[in-house]
Design a protein around this motif. Structure first.
Motif, short mmCIF file in Angstrom:
data_model
loop_
_atom_site.label_atom_id
_atom_site.label_comp_id
_atom_site.label_asym_id
_atom_site.label_seq_id
_atom_site.Cartn_x
_atom_site.Cartn_y
_atom_site.Cartn_z
N ALA A 142 55.81 42.60 35.90
CA ALA A 142 55.86 41.16 36.09
C ALA A 142 54.45 40.66 36.37
CB ALA A 142 56.77 40.80 37.27
N LYS A 143 54.26 39.35 36.22
CA LYS A 143 52.97 38.76 36.56
C LYS A 143 52.72 38.95 38.05
CE LYS A 143 50.38 34.50 36.28
NZ LYS A 143 50.41 33.07 35.99
N PRO A 144 51.53 39.41 38.44
CA PRO A 144 51.28 39.67 39.85
C PRO A 144 51.38 38.39 40.71
CG PRO A 144 49.36 40.27 38.51
CD PRO A 144 50.39 39.70 37.60
N ASN A 145 52.23 38.44 41.69
CA ASN A 145 52.34 37.39 42.70
C ASN A 145 52.58 38.13 44.02
OD1 ASN A 145 52.85 35.29 44.39
ND2 ASN A 145 54.32 34.27 43.05
N TYR A 146 51.51 38.38 44.72
CA TYR A 146 51.54 39.29 45.86
C TYR A 146 52.56 38.90 46.92
CZ TYR A 146 49.88 42.39 49.52
OH TYR A 146 49.81 43.35 50.48
N ASP A 147 52.67 37.63 47.22
CA ASP A 147 53.62 37.20 48.26
C ASP A 147 55.06 37.54 47.88
OD1 ASP A 147 51.57 36.23 49.77
OD2 ASP A 147 51.79 34.16 49.11
N SER A 148 55.38 37.44 46.60
CA SER A 148 56.75 37.69 46.15
C SER A 148 57.10 39.18 46.15
CB SER A 148 56.96 37.13 44.75
OG SER A 148 56.79 35.74 44.75
N ILE A 149 56.13 40.02 45.77
CA ILE A 149 56.45 41.44 45.64
C ILE A 149 56.06 42.27 46.87
CG2 ILE A 149 56.35 41.41 43.13
CD1 ILE A 149 53.60 42.68 43.32
N LEU A 150 55.53 41.62 47.90
CA LEU A 150 55.09 42.34 49.10
C LEU A 150 56.18 43.23 49.70
CD1 LEU A 150 52.82 42.94 51.06
CD2 LEU A 150 53.47 40.91 52.34
#
Length: 182
Positions: free
Chosen positions: A154-162
């Motif tokens: 997925a497109k990196p979105n650090y807050d979502s995948i933390l």
């Protein structure tokens, strides 16, 4: 004209009966399955424990892909024999980590040493919207070298995948701690 102005002001005071309150902060309620580990079943010059719910993809050159189908993520493991080239292998591994410095907010290294098992390595935690959030390398410094990288599909979105990164980080730590050379 004056009566219209009074009506508008009166209407404004009468129309608002309840005080408007802001919505409370909402948090995702993520539940991950209980962790159970098993020994790596694929024949390699190394062995370690993997999570039972992962899928192992056997690749050439003693490489592996440990996939997390429910999280849409994988840990890519590369193996290289050490042939008087340990310095180059370490430099190459660090170059791959610091390639993410452009998008990373922070790169946090953690060193590991287990002289009894002859495992020496570093785990890099990469914060921010980088392509890979965990990278590591482990070696016995004489014959074997392993490098691993965590990727999400997925497109990196650090807050979502933390939360998923934290969940998989424990599996990477388990891998490093149970790593044994053959």
């Amino acid at each position: 004209m004056r009566s219209i102005l009074i009506l508008i002001i009166l209407f404004m005071f009468i129309s608002c009966k309840e005080a408007v309150l802001p919505k409370p902060a909402a948090y995702l309620s993520l539940e991950y399955p209980k962790k159970e580990y098993k020994k790596l079943a694929v024949k390699r010059p190394y062995s370690f424990d993997v999570l039972k719910t992962t899928t192992i993809v056997d690749e050439d050159n003693n490489w592996l892909k440990i996939t997390y189908p429910n999280l849409k993520a994988s840990i890519d493991i590369t193996y290289r024999p050490v042939e008087n080239n340990l310095k180059e292998l370490l430099t190459e591994a660090e170059k791959l980590v610091f390639k993410h410095a452009v998008k990373a907010a922070q790169i946090i290294p953690k060193d590991f040493t287990n002289a009894k098992k002859r495992t020496f390595g570093t785990l890099y935690e990469i914060t921010g919207n980088a392509a890979s959030h965990l990278q590591f390398h482990v070696t016995d410094s004489t014959n074997n070298f392993i490098k691993g990288s965590l990727y999400f599909y997925a497109k990196p979105n650090y807050d979502s995948i933390l939360p998923a990164v934290a969940y998989i980080k424990n599996d990477v730590l388990q891998l490093i701690e149970t790593l044994a050379w053959k």
